[in-house]
Scaffold this motif. Sequence first.
Motif, PDB file in Angstrom:
ATOM      1  N   HIS A 113      36.385  60.783   2.439  1.00  0.00           N
ATOM      2  CA  HIS A 113      35.847  60.688   1.083  1.00  0.00           C
ATOM      3  C   HIS A 113      35.442  59.239   0.772  1.00  0.00           C
ATOM      4  O   HIS A 113      34.321  58.981   0.315  1.00  0.00           O
ATOM      5  CB  HIS A 113      36.928  61.187   0.106  1.00  0.00           C
ATOM      6  CG  HIS A 113      36.538  61.124  -1.335  1.00  0.00           C
ATOM      7  ND1 HIS A 113      36.239  62.246  -2.077  1.00  0.00           N
ATOM      8  CD2 HIS A 113      36.402  60.063  -2.180  1.00  0.00           C
ATOM      9  CE1 HIS A 113      35.932  61.876  -3.317  1.00  0.00           C
ATOM     10  NE2 HIS A 113      36.026  60.557  -3.408  1.00  0.00           N
ATOM     11  N   HIS A 117      31.582  57.414   0.218  1.00  0.00           N
ATOM     12  CA  HIS A 117      31.202  56.509  -0.884  1.00  0.00           C
ATOM     13  C   HIS A 117      30.611  55.221  -0.312  1.00  0.00           C
ATOM     14  O   HIS A 117      29.565  54.753  -0.751  1.00  0.00           O
ATOM     15  CB  HIS A 117      32.440  56.089  -1.689  1.00  0.00           C
ATOM     16  CG  HIS A 117      32.834  57.017  -2.794  1.00  0.00           C
ATOM     17  ND1 HIS A 117      31.978  57.421  -3.793  1.00  0.00           N
ATOM     18  CD2 HIS A 117      34.028  57.595  -3.079  1.00  0.00           C
ATOM     19  CE1 HIS A 117      32.634  58.213  -4.639  1.00  0.00           C
ATOM     20  NE2 HIS A 117      33.881  58.338  -4.228  1.00  0.00           N
ATOM     21  N   GLU A 139      31.113  61.764  -7.595  1.00  0.00           N
ATOM     22  CA  GLU A 139      32.307  62.403  -7.042  1.00  0.00           C
ATOM     23  C   GLU A 139      31.975  63.797  -6.514  1.00  0.00           C
ATOM     24  O   GLU A 139      32.463  64.206  -5.464  1.00  0.00           O
ATOM     25  CB  GLU A 139      33.421  62.501  -8.099  1.00  0.00           C
ATOM     26  CG  GLU A 139      34.105  61.188  -8.415  1.00  0.00           C
ATOM     27  CD  GLU A 139      34.624  60.457  -7.174  1.00  0.00           C
ATOM     28  OE1 GLU A 139      35.309  61.075  -6.335  1.00  0.00           O
ATOM     29  OE2 GLU A 139      34.313  59.264  -7.032  1.00  0.00           O
ATOM     30  N   CYS A 171      39.914  59.494  -5.825  1.00  0.00           N
ATOM     31  CA  CYS A 171      39.803  58.031  -5.864  1.00  0.00           C
ATOM     32  C   CYS A 171      39.376  57.463  -7.201  1.00  0.00           C
ATOM     33  O   CYS A 171      38.931  58.184  -8.088  1.00  0.00           O
ATOM     34  CB  CYS A 171      38.838  57.567  -4.788  1.00  0.00           C
ATOM     35  SG  CYS A 171      37.126  57.802  -5.250  1.00  0.00           S
TER      36      CYS A 171
HETATM   37 ZN   LIG Z   1      35.619  59.291  -4.945  1.00  0.00          ZN
END
Ligand SMILES: [Zn+2]
Length: 176
Positions: A113, A117, A139, A171
Amino acid sequence: MNTGFFGYTDIVKASEALYISEEQTANHFKFSIEQWKRHRYDVKTRSSLVRKEKVFDAFALLNKCSRTGCSIVPGSREEDFYFICLQDDQILQALIRDENLLLLPLLIYVFTHELVHIVRFCNFLQRFEVCSQEREEEERVVHETTYNILKRLTLPRMNYVLESYQNHRICDLIVS
Ligand SMILES: [Zn+2]
């Protein structure tokens, strides 16, 4: 015993998870090793986190350091540097709460994840500083990409993580 900090075996699992996540993410984006090296990041665990890197409702925080604010890469070109700040305590608590959850697949999910990003920010597919609505959309896109990257990975309980944690807050993002 849960001290709220990763122990030696957890750190070993974390390096294994990072290796797998980097490989899967690079494959997905069809990056060569050289291209992958352009993404500048490192991982911290809770014992190395400063106060602003600690969060209480996510498994990790992504800290984007500008060149001026980040002394770890002296003399580097003007590029951004990212720290993936693992929240050991949140991750260990999740393992206690959910006995079907295993550390390795959970960390692979969290790292992948964060790497997605980083790839998106580094390649200007997304700006780091965005409003809350754009952040929600970011997200969503990152969750979906992470799912696509990991769905074919054959690892015990990987599918469980993909199915059970798709709506979990993975996150937070900050800029140093
Ligand atoms: Zn994230």
